[in-house]
Design a protein around this motif. Structure first.
Motif, short mmCIF file in Angstrom:
data_model
loop_
_atom_site.label_atom_id
_atom_site.label_comp_id
_atom_site.label_asym_id
_atom_site.label_seq_id
_atom_site.Cartn_x
_atom_site.Cartn_y
_atom_site.Cartn_z
N ALA A 1 26.86 39.42 50.19
CA ALA A 1 26.91 38.08 50.78
C ALA A 1 26.13 37.06 49.98
CB ALA A 1 26.41 38.12 52.23
N LEU A 2 24.87 37.37 49.62
CA LEU A 2 24.05 36.35 48.97
C LEU A 2 24.58 35.96 47.59
CD1 LEU A 2 20.37 35.68 49.22
CD2 LEU A 2 21.33 35.81 46.93
N PRO A 3 24.89 36.91 46.67
CA PRO A 3 25.44 36.47 45.38
C PRO A 3 26.77 35.75 45.51
CG PRO A 3 25.47 38.86 45.54
CD PRO A 3 24.65 38.36 46.67
N PHE A 4 27.58 36.16 46.51
CA PHE A 4 28.84 35.45 46.72
C PHE A 4 28.58 34.01 47.11
CE2 PHE A 4 32.17 33.87 49.52
CZ PHE A 4 33.31 34.06 48.72
N LEU A 5 27.66 33.81 48.06
CA LEU A 5 27.37 32.45 48.51
C LEU A 5 26.65 31.65 47.42
CD1 LEU A 5 26.26 33.22 52.17
CD2 LEU A 5 28.40 32.14 51.43
N ALA A 6 25.77 32.32 46.65
CA ALA A 6 25.10 31.62 45.54
C ALA A 6 26.11 31.20 44.49
CB ALA A 6 24.03 32.52 44.93
N GLY A 7 27.06 32.08 44.19
CA GLY A 7 28.11 31.72 43.23
C GLY A 7 28.96 30.57 43.76
N LEU A 8 29.25 30.61 45.06
CA LEU A 8 30.06 29.53 45.67
C LEU A 8 29.29 28.21 45.63
CD1 LEU A 8 32.63 28.75 47.19
CD2 LEU A 8 31.48 29.41 49.32
N GLY A 9 28.00 28.25 46.01
CA GLY A 9 27.19 27.03 45.96
C GLY A 9 27.04 26.51 44.55
N GLY A 10 26.95 27.43 43.59
CA GLY A 10 26.83 27.04 42.19
C GLY A 10 28.10 26.47 41.62
N MET A 11 29.19 26.53 42.37
CA MET A 11 30.43 25.87 41.95
C MET A 11 30.65 24.57 42.71
SD MET A 11 33.02 29.14 41.57
CE MET A 11 34.17 28.33 40.48
N LEU A 12 30.34 24.57 44.00
CA LEU A 12 30.61 23.38 44.82
C LEU A 12 29.75 22.19 44.41
CD1 LEU A 12 31.01 24.97 48.37
CD2 LEU A 12 32.80 24.16 46.82
N VAL A 13 28.47 22.42 44.11
CA VAL A 13 27.60 21.30 43.73
C VAL A 13 28.04 20.66 42.41
CG1 VAL A 13 25.24 20.60 43.17
CG2 VAL A 13 25.66 22.16 45.08
N PRO A 14 28.32 21.43 41.33
CA PRO A 14 28.83 20.80 40.12
C PRO A 14 30.16 20.06 40.33
CG PRO A 14 28.06 23.00 39.63
CD PRO A 14 28.05 22.87 41.12
N ILE A 15 31.03 20.64 41.14
CA ILE A 15 32.31 19.97 41.42
C ILE A 15 32.05 18.64 42.13
CG2 ILE A 15 34.41 20.11 42.81
CD1 ILE A 15 34.44 23.13 42.20
N ALA A 16 31.12 18.64 43.08
CA ALA A 16 30.79 17.40 43.79
C ALA A 16 30.24 16.35 42.84
CB ALA A 16 29.79 17.69 44.91
N ILE A 17 29.39 16.77 41.91
CA ILE A 17 28.84 15.83 40.92
C ILE A 17 29.96 15.28 40.05
CG2 ILE A 17 27.39 15.67 38.85
CD1 ILE A 17 25.47 17.65 40.21
N TYR A 18 30.87 16.15 39.61
CA TYR A 18 31.98 15.70 38.77
C TYR A 18 32.85 14.68 39.51
CZ TYR A 18 36.09 15.68 35.81
OH TYR A 18 37.13 15.28 35.00
N LEU A 19 33.19 15.00 40.74
CA LEU A 19 34.05 14.09 41.51
C LEU A 19 33.34 12.77 41.81
CD1 LEU A 19 35.72 16.61 43.99
CD2 LEU A 19 36.79 15.43 42.06
N ALA A 20 32.03 12.80 42.02
CA ALA A 20 31.29 11.57 42.28
C ALA A 20 31.36 10.63 41.08
CB ALA A 20 29.84 11.89 42.61
N LEU A 21 31.38 11.19 39.87
CA LEU A 21 31.45 10.38 38.66
C LEU A 21 32.88 10.00 38.27
CD1 LEU A 21 28.74 12.23 36.53
CD2 LEU A 21 28.55 9.95 37.54
N ASN A 22 33.88 10.68 38.84
CA ASN A 22 35.26 10.45 38.42
C ASN A 22 36.16 10.00 39.57
OD1 ASN A 22 35.81 11.63 35.42
ND2 ASN A 22 34.16 12.76 36.42
N VAL A 23 35.60 9.73 40.73
CA VAL A 23 36.42 9.37 41.87
C VAL A 23 37.24 8.12 41.55
CG1 VAL A 23 34.57 7.99 42.94
CG2 VAL A 23 36.39 8.95 44.36
N GLY A 24 38.51 8.15 41.92
CA GLY A 24 39.39 7.02 41.70
C GLY A 24 39.90 6.89 40.28
N ARG A 25 39.54 7.83 39.41
CA ARG A 25 39.99 7.79 38.02
C ARG A 25 41.03 8.87 37.77
NH1 ARG A 25 36.20 4.87 34.89
NH2 ARG A 25 34.26 4.41 36.03
N GLY A 26 41.75 8.71 36.67
CA GLY A 26 42.77 9.70 36.34
C GLY A 26 42.20 11.04 35.94
N THR A 27 40.91 11.08 35.61
CA THR A 27 40.28 12.33 35.21
C THR A 27 39.78 13.16 36.40
OG1 THR A 27 38.21 11.09 34.95
CG2 THR A 27 39.53 11.45 32.97
N ALA A 28 39.92 12.66 37.61
CA ALA A 28 39.37 13.35 38.78
C ALA A 28 40.00 14.74 38.96
CB ALA A 28 39.58 12.52 40.04
N HIS A 29 41.28 14.91 38.54
CA HIS A 29 41.95 16.19 38.76
C HIS A 29 41.40 17.31 37.85
CE1 HIS A 29 44.01 14.72 35.19
NE2 HIS A 29 44.48 15.93 35.01
#
Length: 638
Positions: free
Chosen positions: A120-148
């Protein structure tokens, strides 16, 4: 040959055999071999990346021309056509993800994750380690063609990360730190490929996809039933790859799933006995048919997971992944490009997502899980190491480049690649800063920051009993307990014996426990020697006889044992009577039963504080393992 000559030849035989035995000399287990191979391949991967940058900038025409070369394969009116880069990215890389899946399954069947609560813990740590970078990327690219292209900021590169960890942490880092990185980076890879399959595959054709899933189901059934036919497995694998390719889902997913379906298990004593019988039959009648039969029986004693890792891991790490880097790490670099790229949302989103998002995501998720479960789920390492591993997890390359090449084209693709490569450099520097800071702490604080207080998985099935077991050193209140399952005729036990004796002398808080595991199918005098040690134990001289037998492994006949009893001043009449009555056979059988419960099939096998030791038998390797166990024991007692 005289008895003294036979006795003196034993150490030489042991040393000679040890040099021919890969496991004893290198101390490799599947996990350690995986870690070392991945770490070693990082340098070649870095070299291939640099070569791609130089080649694409100095001779871009030849670079593009080579990787655009069209390959095709046809059978009748049906065929597949793809260029050389696609062949590497979707063809050869399927083998790389096969190996990733194999290691994940091995950890699930035999490693730390066999205790299901630890998933459970490494699975959730791996998941959290993906969601936060994705959120940062989307925050910088929201509304742009690069968001996808958000998926390019998500996945850790296992080989690069392990290589960077070895570079900045060196040999000072415990294996548990590397294992923790491997555990959640495997989860990272699984989720990364799920992202590719769901969000970055082309138009899905359902009939080929259903055929591919059906072939995977067939593979899962036949591998569980120990079906032994290499060509059939090859056809299943190729058929699955073709089906996924035709479906529009990237076939690297098929490689990963096949790896996850391939079970792992330790070699059973029954299988090893069959292998010995088959070889003995071939020795008596050396024919081609019996040679093939013996080879198949020996091969089948090893799990299909380990056989496939042995076959493909070296090739994927040292050839296929560097070839992938050579095909994809091309960026046309110029001053104007760099100026534009480092203000590009795609570059910044990927770079900041990895360098900031990975350590924040993995460490904060692990901390939150630990708090919410009131400490029932905690990382197997200290919090300082959790942060350091999170920093090195910010190295994304393989899956990130795959997603970038699917999401972008042209200049934006080059900007994304620059963000990935910049993240590799910055994450390595951040990792160095974290572990360099830990080195400046006091020894006890640093140890706690690296190891934490989580208990490791206990592998020793039958605990040490001071009233029953043969113990050298303090019987109670020992910080370190070293258990050996040994065979007095085994040359590897003889090789390990000097190191064990030195450990007992060096560590006053260590108790050494010897349990019998005579491998009678290969060592004809092993059972008699074990009974001799037990006969000596009845006169309070077990360890004296133990040392005598280990020092004279080439002379273990009945007369030899009687002579040793006389030299030790034992009552030889009583000693001989106990040998003839096999008085110690029941106790030896109990030790063998306890070995079976712990899945011990070879000698010597060591357990340190209940945890199975995988490593070389030399003094330096054993000292390192005992020192780490002592550190954990000291922390646990405070």
């Amino acid at each position: 040959m005289t008895e003294p000559q036979r006795a003196s030849s034993a150490p030489a035989d042991a040393a000679a055999t040890a040099t021919r035995t890969e496991w004893s000399s290198s101390g490799q287990t599947p996990l350690r071999q995986f870690l070392r191979t991945e770490t070693g391949s990082a340098a070649i991967l870095a070299g291939a990346t640099l070569a791609a940058l130089l080649w694409s900038n100095l001779a871009g025409g030849s670079f593009d021309g080579l990787w655009s070369t069209v390959l095709s394969a046809r059978v009748g009116g049906h065929g597949i056509e793809l260029d050389l880069r696609q062949f590497v990215n979707s063809g050869l890389m399927a083998l790389f993800f096969l190996v990733v899946g194999l290691e994940a399954r091995r950890e699930f069947d035999m490693g730390e994750l066999r205790v299901r609560s630890r998933v459970a813990l490494p699975f959730l740590a791996g998941l959290g380690g993906m969601l936060v970078p994705i959120a940062i990327y989307l925050a910088l690219n929201v509304g742009r063609g690069t968001a996808h292209g958000w998926g390019a900021a998500a996945s850790t590169d296992t080989a690069f990360a392990l290589g960077a960890l070895a570079l900045v942490g060196g040999k000072r880092l415990p294996d548990r730190v590397r294992t923790y990185l491997l555990t959640f980076s495997v989860v990272d890879d699984l989720l990364g490929l799920a992202i590719i399959a769901i969000f970055y595959s082309g138009h899905v054709r359902w009939l080929p996809l259903l055929i591919g899933v059906a072939l995977l189901a067939v593979y899962g059934v036949v591998t569980r039933r120990a079906f032994r036919n290499g060509p059939a497995y090859l056809l299943l694998g190729l058929g699955t790859w073709v089906a996924f390719w035709e479906s529009g889902v990237d076939p690297i997913v098929a490689g990963l799933v096949i790896g996850l379906l391939t079970c792992a298990y330790p070699a059973a004593r029954e299988d090893l006995q069959q292998a010995t019988d088959a070889f003995r039959t071939f020795r008596e009648q050396p024919t081609a048919r019996l040679a093939a039969a013996a080879r198949e029986v020996v091969r089948s004693a090893i799990s299909p997971n380990e056989r496939l890792q042995e076959r493909y891991h070296w090739w994927t790490s040292y050839l296929i992944v560097p070839l992938f880097a050579l095909a994809n790490a091309d960026i046309k670099i110029s001053g104007s490009f760099l100026a534009d790229a480092y203000t590009s949302p795609a570059t910044l989103g990927i770079m900041i997502g990895y360098v900031v998002g990975k350590p924040v995501g993995t460490a904060s998720t692990a901390w939150l899980v630990s708090k919410l479960t009131r400490g029932r789920l905690t990382p197997p390492i200290g919090w300082g190491a959790v942060v350091g591993v999170g920093a090195v997890a910010g190295i994304g390359f393989t899956v990130s480049l795959l997603i970038a090449s699917l999401a972008f084209t042209g200049t934006v693709l080059d900007e994304a690649k620059l963000g990935i490569l910049s993240g590799v450099i910055l994450a390595t520097g951040l990792t160095w800063a974290v572990f360099h800071g830990l080195d400046r702490l006091s020894p006890r604080t640093r140890l706690r920051a690296l190891l934490g207080s989580a208990m490791t998985v206990t592998d020793l099935a039958v605990p040490v009993d001071p009233d029953r077991d043969h113990i050298r050193g303090p019987k109670k209140d020992a910080l370190i307990t070293l258990v050996e399952y040994g065979d007095f005729e085994c040359p590897y036990c003889g090789q390990a014996e000097p190191a064990v004796r030195e450990l007992v002398r060096e560590y006053g808080e260590l108790r050494f426990v010897f349990r019998h595991l005579p491998l009678t199918e290969v060592h004809p005098h092993a059972q008699l020697a074990a009974e001799g040690a037990e006969a000596a134990a009845k006169q309070g001289a077990f360890w004296e006889m133990h040392d005598m037998l280990m020092d004279h492994q080439g002379a273990l006949t009945f007369l030899d044992l009687m002579r040793y009893a006389s030299e030790l001043g034992l009552d030889t009449e009583k000693f001989g009577a106990n040998l003839r009555k096999h008085a110690g056979a029941y106790r030896i059988a109990e030790d063998v039963d306890s070995a079976d419960l712990a899945s011990v099939s070879g000698t010597p096998t060591f357990f340190i504080n209940g945890n199975r030791y995988y490593g070389a038998f030399d003094l330096a390797a054993l000292q390192e393992a005992v020192h780490a166990a002592k550190g954990r024991a000291v922390l646990g007692s405070r």
